[in-house]
Design an enzyme around this catalytic site. Structure first.
Site, mmCIF file in Angstrom:
data_model
loop_
_atom_site.group_PDB
_atom_site.id
_atom_site.type_symbol
_atom_site.label_atom_id
_atom_site.label_comp_id
_atom_site.label_asym_id
_atom_site.label_seq_id
_atom_site.Cartn_x
_atom_site.Cartn_y
_atom_site.Cartn_z
ATOM 1 N N GLU A 47 6.699 8.338 13.135
ATOM 2 C CA GLU A 47 6.678 7.849 11.755
ATOM 3 C C GLU A 47 6.739 8.968 10.728
ATOM 4 O OE1 GLU A 47 4.816 6.612 14.130
ATOM 5 O OE2 GLU A 47 5.552 4.546 14.241
ATOM 6 N N HIS A 61 -2.540 -4.471 12.236
ATOM 7 C CA HIS A 61 -1.195 -5.016 12.008
ATOM 8 C C HIS A 61 -1.205 -6.061 10.895
ATOM 9 C CE1 HIS A 61 -0.639 -3.273 16.009
ATOM 10 N NE2 HIS A 61 0.656 -3.384 15.863
#
Lengths: 328, 362
Positions: free
Chosen positions: A59, A128
């Site tokens: 990322e 999440h």
């Protein structure tokens, strides 16, 4: 008027921009397989692996590479998979992308878009499910968008890709299948403009992203009790349409803010503060700010439910706002 | 600055002499600039954290000899040398350190964020290792645009212990990108000896394990840097993918100008001064037939150039406070003096909000 889904709006926006401008490209994990939610479905086959790029699970480098690629003249669209994973790239977004133009005295621009799917979705737990819009709004240099409708999933993504500033584009995971009217034209949305999702006289409620739909449901509940609610969908969180909010509250003299994110230090506080500074002595009732309790999102259904605001709580707040006069 | 790419150092004595004279001038330019920065700090004209690369000048000098203006570099907090060797405007740099209007970064960056995009110097960075992904992405972007330029990423030994090092090298190898990673191994991670904080067989081995062939050299020998960089950059331009140059050098000063570095044994530093790349190159020039005066003249000329940039910086005005609001962003840009009210402009005129503030619309 034709209809399409939120995910189709997003997919079409990116496809059209990839078609229109050879400098636009997308990068992220699993894009060749369509992305986590299939929002990239078919794009790699159509535009090639050089422009719809599958990356390692890195990322920080996905975001950092986009900064470098933007500085040399491309317009990257960064996929973060889940907004929670963007936290692995905070330096690259906050210290690099957002500050580059300022820090180097305007020598460069960083026209990237970072797509961060936000929100509670299908028992996904604490890592999440977050909505961290207040983090990004707080950072000078960033633009923050949060579409609530299929039309805006399309128009705001197009606007974000065309913007010369770095844009954090927050797409809500629960909204992907939502169907709604397609926009009349292929023009990008105007950044910084809100939308009156429902006009009303008695109380203004400000929301964005999925909370707009909860606010609309709450407005229906309130309407059954004779309360006429004006619902504002902000659409863009930085810059936000303070003009629209202030002129609405100047009419209704009552404000409720509903957000899915944790209430404490959430973006809703900014709206309440601004309205209070500008119109405090003209409000009929104290502003009401709704949001999640300051807890991580739990996995099990009742625990997840404890995090959600929901139309009933919002409706109760709307009725409270109309019922209670402001305390001195 | 622009030189033909992948020129190997000429074999003839004459060509070699010419090249080492050029290197000598570049190294003195860097050192004179940094000494002026030190003096400026002592005099109160330069502020903040200023990081010296004194003792490391051979690395960017040898690398940049193989770069063209279109090539881009990502730099570190210790970036004066990278910037100067790439051909950045010296006056712009000095104005920037002095915090003056007209500085390379309009007074926004200072030493920590020195940059000159016109010559492909994409910025010194305050975050260790942050340049690695940026350089990799720049290379990817250049390739996407069909430009035949490369990216160079300077970083220190300390950065090899950060995640972006692994991510970026792996990424560059996977995508076979035209990047030269240049590790300036100066032994120090701020005030900690890097060796005490690094496991395994070293940076070159880490690089090889990540699929990036590496070359480890004496980074204080400007000719060795020149030769190695030329070889690696030739391969990179030829499409061989990324390479890493591990240049062993030493940070002769503290972490910042104000760091006296008492944590270092004095005899270690004294011994390292004996290995000063500029003194070594001077000895080489002497062996090639230059006399002391000719060698000293290079130093004098470069010092004078830098002195002129200091004079210009001292004469320049400070930026206007309003400039603090420039170049933040276009959409939702900040408005000077609006902190007490609405500090943004949503779409042009804010008449509506100000009118509401004055109560004329209600």
């Amino acid at each position: 008027m034709s209809a399409f889904t939120y995910i189709e709006g997003a997919r079409r926006a990116l496809a059209e921009e990839l078609e229109r401008d050879h400098r636009v490209w997308a990068l992220g994990e699993d894009l060749g397989r369509g992305g986590v939610f299939k929002q990239y479905d078919g794009l790699q086959a159509r535009f090639g692996a050089e422009r719809v790029v599958d990356t390692p699970i890195s990322e920080a480098t996905i975001m950092g590479a986009a900064v470098g690629a933007a500085l040399v003249g491309t317009r990257p669209v960064v996929e973060m998979r889940f907004s929670d994973f963007a936290l692995c790239a905070v330096d690259e977004l906050v210290n690099q992308a957002a500050k580059n133009r300022f820090m180097f005295g305007g020598q460069g621009r960083v026209p990237l878009v970072v797509r961060q799917p936000i929100g509670v979705w299908r028992s996904s737990g604490a890592q999440h499910s977050q909505s961290l819009e207040s983090w990004w709004v707080h950072i000078p240099g960033l633009v923050v968008t949060a579409p609530a409708t299929p039309a805006d999933a399309y128009g705001l993504l197009k606007a974000a890709i065309r913007a010369d500033d770095p844009v954090v584009h927050l797409e809500h995971k629960a909204l992907w299948p939502l169907t709604g009217p397609a926009p009349e034209s292929d023009a990008p949305a105007e950044l910084g403009r809100g939308r009156i999702a429902r006009p009303g006289r008695d109380v203004t409620i400000v929301a964005w992203s999925a909370a707009v739909h909860e606010a609309m449901a709450a407005a229906n509940i309130a309407a059954a009790r004779g309360v006429d609610v004006e619902v504002i969908d902000l659409r863009t969180l930085w810059p936000w349409d303070a003009e629209m909010v202030l002129s609405s509250v100047a009419r209704t003299r009552r404000l409720v803010v509903a957000q899915e994110a944790v209430r404490d230090a959430g973006f809703g506080a900014e709206i309440v503060a601004t309205v209070t500074e500008a119109l405090g002595d003209r409000l009929e009732t104290r502003p009401i700010r709704l949001g999640a309790p300051r807890i991580p999102v739990g996995y099990s259904a009742p625990l997840e439910a404890a995090y959600r605001v929901g139309p009933d709580n919002i409706a109760a707040a709307l009725l409270r706002a109309v019922a209670s006069p402001a305390a001195a | 600055m622009t030189q033909p790419a992948d020129t190997a150092p000429p074999a003839t004595d004459n060509g070699r002499r010419r090249r080492l004279i050029d290197h000598h001038a570049t190294m003195w330019r860097i050192r004179a600039f940094e000494r002026a920065a030190e003096d400026g700090l002592a005099a109160g004209h330069v502020n903040g954290a200023v990081h010296m690369s004194i003792g490391q000048e051979a690395v960017p000098t040898g690398v940049a000899a193989h770069l063209i203006t279109e090539d881009v570099i990502a730099s570190t907090h210790r970036g004066h040398g990278h910037s100067i060797a790439k051909g950045a405007d010296l006056n712009g740099m000095m104005l920037e350190l002095f915090g003056r209007a007209g500085g390379a970064c309009a007074g926004k960056g200072g030493s920590m964020h020195i940059a000159d995009f016109k010559v492909g110097m994409l910025g010194a960075n305050g975050v260790v290792g942050a340049g690695l992904p940026i350089a990799v992405g720049a290379a990817q972007g250049l390739r996407l645009l069909g430009r035949a330029a490369i990216a160079v990423c300077y970083f220190g030994d300390g950065a090899a212990n950060r995640g972006p090092f692994l991510e970026s090298l792996n990424w560059a190898a996977v995508f076979k990108l035209p990047v030269l990673f240049v590790c300036e191994d100066n032994n120090w991670s701020a005030t900690t000896r890097t060796a005490t904080m690094s496991a395994g067989p070293g940076i070159a081995a880490r690089s090889e394990a990540l699929g990036v062939p590496a070359l480890s050299i004496d980074g204080n020998d400007v000719e060795a840097v020149d030769e190695a960089a030329g070889r690696l950059i030739g391969l990179i331009r030829g499409g061989s993918g990324p390479r890493l140059l591990h240049a062993r050098t030493y940070r002769l000063k503290g972490h910042t100008v104000t760091d006296a570095a008492p944590y270092r044994p004095a005899d270690e530093v004294a011994a390292r001064w004996e290995d000063d790349p500029i003194a070594r190159n001077a000895a080489e020039l002497k062996a090639l037939g230059l006399d002391d005066d000719e060698i000293a003249a290079i130093e004098v000329a470069e010092t004078a150039r830098i002195a002129a940039s200091v004079t210009a910086a001292l004469a320049a005005p400070l930026p206007d406070t309003a400039a603090a609001f420039d170049d933040v962003q276009d959409i939702g840009r900040p408005r000077p003096g609006a902190e007490q009210g609405q500090a943004w402009s949503t779409h042009g005129a804010m008449g509506g909000i100000w009118a509401l503030d004055r109560g004329t619309q209600l």
